[in-house]
Design an enzyme around this catalytic site. Sequence first.
Site, PDB file in Angstrom:
ATOM      1  N   ARG A  24    -128.872 -22.430 -28.837  1.00 36.12           N
ATOM      2  CA  ARG A  24    -128.179 -22.326 -27.553  1.00 36.12           C
ATOM      3  C   ARG A  24    -128.909 -23.204 -26.551  1.00 36.12           C
ATOM      4  O   ARG A  24    -130.134 -23.180 -26.471  1.00 36.12           O
ATOM      5  CB  ARG A  24    -128.145 -20.870 -27.086  1.00 36.12           C
ATOM      6  CG  ARG A  24    -127.581 -20.688 -25.685  1.00 36.12           C
ATOM      7  CD  ARG A  24    -127.494 -19.208 -25.337  1.00 36.12           C
ATOM      8  NE  ARG A  24    -126.359 -18.569 -25.999  1.00 36.12           N
ATOM      9  CZ  ARG A  24    -126.295 -17.271 -26.270  1.00 36.12           C
ATOM     10  NH1 ARG A  24    -127.313 -16.487 -25.991  1.00 36.12           N
ATOM     11  NH2 ARG A  24    -125.222 -16.770 -26.852  1.00 36.12           N
ATOM     12  N   GLY A  26    -128.257 -25.896 -22.686  1.00 34.98           N
ATOM     13  CA  GLY A  26    -127.578 -25.994 -21.409  1.00 34.98           C
ATOM     14  C   GLY A  26    -126.119 -26.394 -21.517  1.00 34.98           C
ATOM     15  O   GLY A  26    -125.339 -26.167 -20.599  1.00 34.98           O
ATOM     16  N   MET A  27    -125.731 -27.001 -22.635  1.00 34.48           N
ATOM     17  CA  MET A  27    -124.352 -27.469 -22.793  1.00 34.48           C
ATOM     18  C   MET A  27    -123.498 -26.550 -23.644  1.00 34.48           C
ATOM     19  O   MET A  27    -122.288 -26.716 -23.703  1.00 34.48           O
ATOM     20  CB  MET A  27    -124.342 -28.870 -23.397  1.00 34.48           C
ATOM     21  CG  MET A  27    -124.889 -29.933 -22.476  1.00 34.48           C
ATOM     22  SD  MET A  27    -124.944 -31.551 -23.288  1.00 34.48           S
ATOM     23  CE  MET A  27    -126.185 -31.243 -24.542  1.00 34.48           C
ATOM     24  N   ASP A 139    -131.715 -39.831 -26.517  1.00 32.04           N
ATOM     25  CA  ASP A 139    -132.482 -38.584 -26.492  1.00 32.04           C
ATOM     26  C   ASP A 139    -133.267 -38.441 -27.787  1.00 32.04           C
ATOM     27  O   ASP A 139    -133.252 -37.388 -28.425  1.00 32.04           O
ATOM     28  CB  ASP A 139    -131.551 -37.388 -26.283  1.00 32.04           C
ATOM     29  CG  ASP A 139    -132.303 -36.169 -25.734  1.00 32.04           C
ATOM     30  OD1 ASP A 139    -133.412 -36.355 -25.184  1.00 32.04           O
ATOM     31  OD2 ASP A 139    -131.795 -35.044 -25.847  1.00 32.04           O
TER      32      ASP A 139
END
Length: 596
Positions: A24, A26-27, A139
């Site tokens: 899980r 932030g998006m 990233d």
Amino acid sequence: MSDAQDSRVGSMFGPYHLKRLLGRGGMGEVYEAEHTVKEWTVAVKLMTAEFSKDPVFRERMKREARIAGRLQEPHVVPIHDYGEVDGQMFLEMRLVEGTDLDSVLKRFGPLTPPRAVAIITQIASALDAAHADGVMHRDVKPQNILITRDDFAYLVDFGIASATTDEKLTQLGTAVGTWKYMAPERFSNDEVTYRADIYALACVLHECLTGAPPYRADSAGTLVSSHLMGPIPQPSAIRPGIPKAFDAVVARGMAKKPEDRYASAGDLALAAHEALSDPDQDHAADILRRSQESTLPGTAAVTAQPPTMPTVTPPPIQAAPTGQPSWAPNSGPMPASGPTPTPQYYQGGGWGAPPSGGPSPWAQTPRKTNPWPLVAGAAAVVLVLVLGAIGIWIANRPKPVQPPQPVAEERLSALLLNSSEVNAVMGSSSMQPGKPITSMDSSPVTVSLPDCQGALYTSQDPVYAGTGYTAINGLISSEPGDNYEHWVNQAVVAFPTADKARAFVQTSADKWKNCAGKTVTVTNKAKTYRWTFADVKGSPPTITVIDTQEGAEGWECQRAMSVANNVVVDVNACGYQITNQAGQIAAKIVDKVNKE
């Protein structure tokens, strides 16, 4: 990772039965899921409502999904499907059983240099494939590198980072972890090219060798300052026993200026391999060979039952954490041969988010009963032999030959095509060159989208200003008089090094792609013109784009740019029947450069 509160474990999402929460962030969330129609197990990423409703995010993610789905690279987890269900975007990808590199480093400390190089080599292969297809990861970090028990490495989350960290680094708690690997230009208004990924990969190499990222700070400001101005750390000074040659590898990979870095991720990996001692080079080759031989990405499933833990106990570094599933053979319903299909858009949801925190199993090949195990097994054998050969070649390829000497400035004029060559390409017989051009064009031209000036005209002073070029030579050719039917401007521009020349072309490619499909207004000598750009074709080292003048009865031009050695080839070919003439002229000039 346990099923957190408010997870959707046990529920249905479109055709997916969500079985286990894997991560899980932030998006959104990542689930292990069973596709109830196709009867296979996959990983499904579900985006939050905020991102699912963002039109910019949606379009960019769809584009990135299609590109990532095309990448034919074993170290990129294939994307099977994407879309939306009830307004929520999702992404379906292969379920990979493994542990992210960040968790391995935190649990067991730094890697041995051979193992670090073997992992970096595999991730470099994934990055080079992406860069060749025009994709920047943006990233690259240990959390996005997945390691199987056999040290087969995957780079995950293509596209998600590029769509969310471009200009939206607002959630400090989430972003600081990424900032540890972020290139200096990411913190400024400078152009960001694929070499930002190379910087990040060098940071990951440093962390693999030492157990810590290059820069650590208590505040974001200090961390950013370190990337911008701080000295590049030396791994050999941090951890005894690391060959000093790695200091130079990390220093070049983390160079503050993008043009001073390696030209490709593969070049960085090769330099890291050369930094090893001879015995360690052999060890790294063994690791690569073993990982390739034991992993079959994208092969057909041969068993319907969940796999069992191997009887041979793996090394502790490679063991799965408590609560994670046992290692699974890389099998599933994807074809054993042929390209991975571009993901289809599912009318009914969207994209998923990367998991947060510790180790996470990521979608390896889905598990499904296969009625043709013998056929699949034979295909698997063929694939493992091919991958094994690739691994052996990567690890044992010969040392690179010395790069050619830069082309001297006085040789530039000899690289241009003569009048007969230009006429042959353009389908004319009377085109003649004008006076030689030895300086950039500084005419007072105004373009409504300034970054598109280079996609419209050759050898523009504002385009080349500050790039470090050293000389230019060009020729403009056309039929006599003002009513010519063909017009060509060919130019060759010398740079101090091949790296600087390639960096300029990469930057130009990024700008040109942003102009595709747009119309610009040009003011030149008190006259106004409107030009519309088509899609950009190709990727560096060669790019082309056709632009059409409004109200000019079909007059259009093709821009072409290429690079060979330290020379940038810049061509504009115009006429009423333009196809790929500029591209042909550029290719002929490149051939001449390569013969120098």
